[in-house]
Design an enzyme around this catalytic site. Structure first.
Site, short mmCIF file in Angstrom:
data_model
loop_
_atom_site.label_atom_id
_atom_site.label_comp_id
_atom_site.label_asym_id
_atom_site.label_seq_id
_atom_site.Cartn_x
_atom_site.Cartn_y
_atom_site.Cartn_z
N VAL A 65 -21.43 -22.99 66.73
CA VAL A 65 -21.41 -22.19 67.01
C VAL A 65 -22.78 -22.13 69.12
O VAL A 65 -23.13 -21.82 69.60
CB VAL A 65 -22.44 -21.23 66.84
CG1 VAL A 65 -21.76 -20.10 65.51
CG2 VAL A 65 -23.68 -22.55 66.01
N TYR A 101 -27.51 -31.77 56.57
CA TYR A 101 -26.34 -31.10 57.46
C TYR A 101 -27.14 -30.39 58.70
O TYR A 101 -26.10 -30.59 59.80
CB TYR A 101 -26.02 -29.49 56.42
CG TYR A 101 -25.57 -28.79 56.71
CD1 TYR A 101 -24.20 -28.63 57.38
CD2 TYR A 101 -25.99 -27.51 56.92
CE1 TYR A 101 -23.29 -27.91 57.89
CE2 TYR A 101 -25.52 -26.27 57.97
CZ TYR A 101 -23.85 -26.36 58.23
OH TYR A 101 -23.41 -25.71 58.50
N LYS A 111 -18.62 -30.95 61.41
CA LYS A 111 -18.00 -31.27 60.80
C LYS A 111 -16.82 -31.93 60.41
O LYS A 111 -15.80 -32.40 59.41
CB LYS A 111 -17.63 -29.48 60.07
CG LYS A 111 -18.51 -28.48 59.74
CD LYS A 111 -18.38 -26.74 60.16
CE LYS A 111 -19.47 -26.20 59.19
NZ LYS A 111 -20.43 -25.30 60.42
N TYR A 118 -12.28 -20.99 61.71
CA TYR A 118 -13.37 -20.05 61.05
C TYR A 118 -11.74 -19.02 60.79
O TYR A 118 -10.63 -19.32 61.16
CB TYR A 118 -14.29 -18.88 61.48
CG TYR A 118 -14.83 -20.36 61.96
CD1 TYR A 118 -15.56 -21.20 61.32
CD2 TYR A 118 -15.61 -20.04 63.29
CE1 TYR A 118 -16.78 -21.80 62.01
CE2 TYR A 118 -16.69 -21.17 64.42
CZ TYR A 118 -16.66 -22.33 63.22
OH TYR A 118 -18.06 -23.03 63.49
#
Ligand SMILES: NC(=O)CC[C@H](N)C(=O)O
Length: 300
Positions: A252, A182, A60, A234
């Site tokens: 992750v 993505y 990202k 997050y």
């Protein structure tokens, strides 16, 4: 590095490897690696720092950087700049906030950013892979096709976000095409050394170490670091800021990249995650590094 490697390994066995993407569930929870790249170009590494892993949400940062290079501040009409206080794959705010994701570092935000890149480039994921290769100086970096396919097979939640955003007019391109882009970016396989070198431009006022030239403007590097500081971990961004105090981005796959502006970039990796989706051992390693840097600065 060796000392941190040893101490961080005491955390192995805590946390759980991500299994909502089946290909990630096969990762070995006993791996740990850490690498630093200084702004002078020195690389220090320990543990499994050379082993490629799935960079997942760390991509990202690349997506955002490339999109800001093309669209500048226009991008902020599509995506916000504030922490979400919600899990990275939450749908709840999207409906209430009319399809504008809180920030580019949660899934919905990165999907919007990927849509912008689909509009700008003929083959966005290949472009991003090539940029990752140039920035890290490693031409052998690949998109892991098995992880990519596994993400595609289990895309329901990300697809739901994308369709909801499309219904609000915040996705311009075909949803499947955007999701493919993505997922392929999330599926890039890079090592701690690759990532520490590749993201050093954020520590070095936009100057890309391996390319030997400016990659983004100094002001843009400062801004991306700010978003990493507030949104990169997050809903645990505040906890991490308290523990470590550095701009960072996790994924992750178990990787976390952190930036010490003006000095160095670091990547720590270990696959087992806490309940927020952040690597337990990698967070601890970065905490140890931050403490050590303070000690050295004070001359202790
Ligand atoms: N937090 C993450 O690393 C999530 C990325 C993952 N590819 C997903 O979309 O669910």
């Amino acid at each position: 590095m060796e000392d941190i490697n040893e101490r961080a390994r005491t955390k192995l066995g805590t946390g759980r490897v991500a299994d909502y993407i089946p290909a990630l569930a096969e990762q070995d929870a006993n791996k740990f690696g850490i690498a630093i790249c200084t702004n002078e170009g020195e690389v220090y590494a320990a543990g499994d720092a050379q082993e490629p892993f799935s960079i997942q949400s760390i991509s990202k940062v690349f997506l955002l950087t490339l999109s800001l290079r093309v669209y500048g501040n226009e991008l902020w009409e599509r995506v916000g700049l504030n922490p979400s206080g919600m899990p990275f794959n939450s749908l709840t705010q999207l409906e209430a906030e009319r399809g504008k994701p809180r920030n580019p570092f949660i899934n919905a935000g990165a999907i919007v950013v990927a849509d912008r890149l689909v509009s700008a480039f003929a083959t966005p994921s290949k472009h991003l892979r090539d940029v990752a290769r140039k920035l890290s100086g490693n031409e052998s970096i690949l998109i892991d096709a098995r992880v990519q396919e596994s993400e595609w097979q289990h895309r329901s939640r990300n697809a739901a976000m994308a369709y909801l955003m499309k219904s609000f007019g915040n996705i311009d391109n075909d949803v499947d095409q955007v999701l493919h882009s993505y997922f392929s970016c999330c599926s890039l396989a890079m090592s701690c050394v690759d990532l520490a070198v590749a993201l050093n431009y954020l520590a070095a006022d936009g100057h890309a170490q391996a390319m030997g030239e400016p990659f983004i403007a100094p002001d843009l590097a400062r801004k991306i670091n700010s978003i990493m500081f507030t949104c990169g971990m997050y809903d645990a961004a505040g906890d991490f800021a308290y523990r470590v105090g550095l701009p960072a981005k996790s994924g992750v796959g178990g990787g976390i990249v952190a930036i010490v502006p003006g000095k160095l970039s670091v990547c720590a990796w270990s696959p087992a995650l806490d309940e927020n989706g952040n690597s337990v051992a990698a967070q601890y390693a970065l905490e140890l590094l931050a403490e050590e840097m303070v000690r050295q600065q004070l001359g202790h």
